[in-house]
Design a protein around this motif. Sequence first.
Motif, PDB file in Angstrom:
ATOM      1  N   TRP A  55       0.742  -1.133   0.140  1.00  0.00           N
ATOM      2  CA  TRP A  55      -0.154   0.052  -0.025  1.00  0.00           C
ATOM      3  C   TRP A  55       0.867   1.125   0.074  1.00  0.00           C
ATOM      4  O   TRP A  55       1.934   1.190   0.547  1.00  0.00           O
ATOM      5  CB  TRP A  55      -0.950  -0.036   1.119  1.00  0.00           C
ATOM      6  N   ASN A  56       0.340   2.293  -0.582  1.00  0.00           N
ATOM      7  CA  ASN A  56       0.886   3.581  -0.433  1.00  0.00           C
ATOM      8  C   ASN A  56       0.224   4.094   0.611  1.00  0.00           C
ATOM      9  O   ASN A  56      -1.106   4.201   0.992  1.00  0.00           O
ATOM     10  CB  ASN A  56       0.457   4.469  -1.617  1.00  0.00           C
ATOM     11  N   VAL A  57       1.137   4.586   1.704  1.00  0.00           N
ATOM     12  CA  VAL A  57       0.557   5.021   2.890  1.00  0.00           C
ATOM     13  C   VAL A  57       0.964   6.621   3.399  1.00  0.00           C
ATOM     14  O   VAL A  57       2.032   6.990   3.084  1.00  0.00           O
ATOM     15  CB  VAL A  57       1.213   4.103   4.404  1.00  0.00           C
ATOM     16  N   ILE A  58      -0.171   7.423   3.587  1.00  0.00           N
ATOM     17  CA  ILE A  58      -0.129   9.008   3.993  1.00  0.00           C
ATOM     18  C   ILE A  58      -0.501   9.249   5.377  1.00  0.00           C
ATOM     19  O   ILE A  58      -1.479   8.749   5.799  1.00  0.00           O
ATOM     20  CB  ILE A  58      -0.987   9.696   2.815  1.00  0.00           C
ATOM     21  N   GLU A  59       0.521   9.596   6.345  1.00  0.00           N
ATOM     22  CA  GLU A  59      -0.076   9.703   7.625  1.00  0.00           C
ATOM     23  C   GLU A  59      -0.235  11.235   7.804  1.00  0.00           C
ATOM     24  O   GLU A  59       0.702  12.174   7.412  1.00  0.00           O
ATOM     25  CB  GLU A  59       1.264   9.259   8.368  1.00  0.00           C
ATOM     26  N   ILE A  60      -1.366  11.650   8.590  1.00  0.00           N
ATOM     27  CA  ILE A  60      -1.635  13.017   8.522  1.00  0.00           C
ATOM     28  C   ILE A  60      -2.373  13.203   9.985  1.00  0.00           C
ATOM     29  O   ILE A  60      -2.818  12.242  10.598  1.00  0.00           O
ATOM     30  CB  ILE A  60      -2.712  13.399   7.417  1.00  0.00           C
ATOM     31  N   ASP A  61      -2.378  14.621  10.152  1.00  0.00           N
ATOM     32  CA  ASP A  61      -3.479  14.716  11.142  1.00  0.00           C
ATOM     33  C   ASP A  61      -4.985  14.779  10.699  1.00  0.00           C
ATOM     34  O   ASP A  61      -5.330  15.652  10.054  1.00  0.00           O
ATOM     35  CB  ASP A  61      -2.997  16.522  11.738  1.00  0.00           C
ATOM     36  N   GLY A  62      -5.667  13.931  11.230  1.00  0.00           N
ATOM     37  CA  GLY A  62      -6.881  13.677  10.627  1.00  0.00           C
ATOM     38  C   GLY A  62      -8.028  14.570  11.214  1.00  0.00           C
ATOM     39  O   GLY A  62      -9.320  14.733  10.587  1.00  0.00           O
ATOM     40  N   ASN A  63      -7.839  15.526  11.713  1.00  0.00           N
ATOM     41  CA  ASN A  63      -8.553  16.608  12.553  1.00  0.00           C
ATOM     42  C   ASN A  63      -8.106  17.909  11.955  1.00  0.00           C
ATOM     43  O   ASN A  63      -8.780  18.868  12.273  1.00  0.00           O
ATOM     44  CB  ASN A  63      -8.894  16.619  13.676  1.00  0.00           C
ATOM     45  N   ASP A  64      -7.251  17.802  10.923  1.00  0.00           N
ATOM     46  CA  ASP A  64      -6.572  19.094  10.318  1.00  0.00           C
ATOM     47  C   ASP A  64      -7.300  19.177   8.796  1.00  0.00           C
ATOM     48  O   ASP A  64      -6.837  18.257   7.930  1.00  0.00           O
ATOM     49  CB  ASP A  64      -5.221  19.006  10.219  1.00  0.00           C
ATOM     50  N   MET A  65      -8.201  19.932   8.415  1.00  0.00           N
ATOM     51  CA  MET A  65      -8.941  20.001   7.147  1.00  0.00           C
ATOM     52  C   MET A  65      -8.047  20.148   5.908  1.00  0.00           C
ATOM     53  O   MET A  65      -8.214  19.491   4.918  1.00  0.00           O
ATOM     54  CB  MET A  65     -10.045  20.975   7.092  1.00  0.00           C
TER      55      MET A  65
END
Length: 274
Positions: A201-211
């Motif tokens: 998989w291509n994985v993107i890690e982010i702050d999921g409460n940052d629009m």
Amino acid sequence: MDVEQLEKKAIEMRKATWEMIYRAKTGHTGSDLSCTDILVALYYKVLNQTPETFKSENRDRYVQSKGHAVEILLNVLADRGYFPKDDLLTYSQFKSPYIGHPNNHIKGIEMNTGSLGHGLALSVGIAKAAKMDDKDYHTYVLMGDGEQAEGSVWEAAMAAGNFKLDNLTAIIDHNGLQITGKTKDVMNSEPLKAKYEAFGWNVIEIDGNDMSQLVDAFDMKSVQNKPTLILADTVKGCGVSFAENKAEWHHKVPTEEQYKEALDVFDKELEERK
């Protein structure tokens, strides 16, 4: 919608969900609030789907594997016009179709979900069918991090990588908590990023409460011959300070005092954004 409009919409949807849970005296409050920004980004910016095109063969598909967070999904669908908002006044009442998990008798819901561990496998099948039928729609699926303890998730993850399903995007609402406590204590599934990458998989890690991070992540989701995982680090109960990062709010109804306190906060935030 631009990012500022999406942020305001997320506040409106948190408020509507908070009101519905209080009124119905039931709901997965903390789970709804943690994934609100994800659903708002999807339904107001990303998904190639509207109430008018919901039966179109080329519509994008969305599967909410994390089915217990149905209250936010229902409020978003109502706000987008899939059904009248007043329908939600019957939520969790006798004979109402608006129940505690997604019900595909409701317009806008692809399939019944909530038995955790099934949504990714179903979405792999939908994405594989699109490839076989030479269709260009994209499939999105939202999972919880506690859900990663289900073995069927990993069979599906392996299949998605094997079939090179670059028309599939999974999102994990990674808030670190589930109904019985911290996910790392109940059943540690970390490191999720490395595990999904090992399955191709291509994985993107982010702050999921940052629009803005969510919008960017959805924009760059497509990598040729690889499914994409958006590992969205979120806060359980996000937006209600006394509920944030508390496992007890996984399935808890606010008292009248708590209800009014949070409502005042939502109203103040909305007033500031006028």
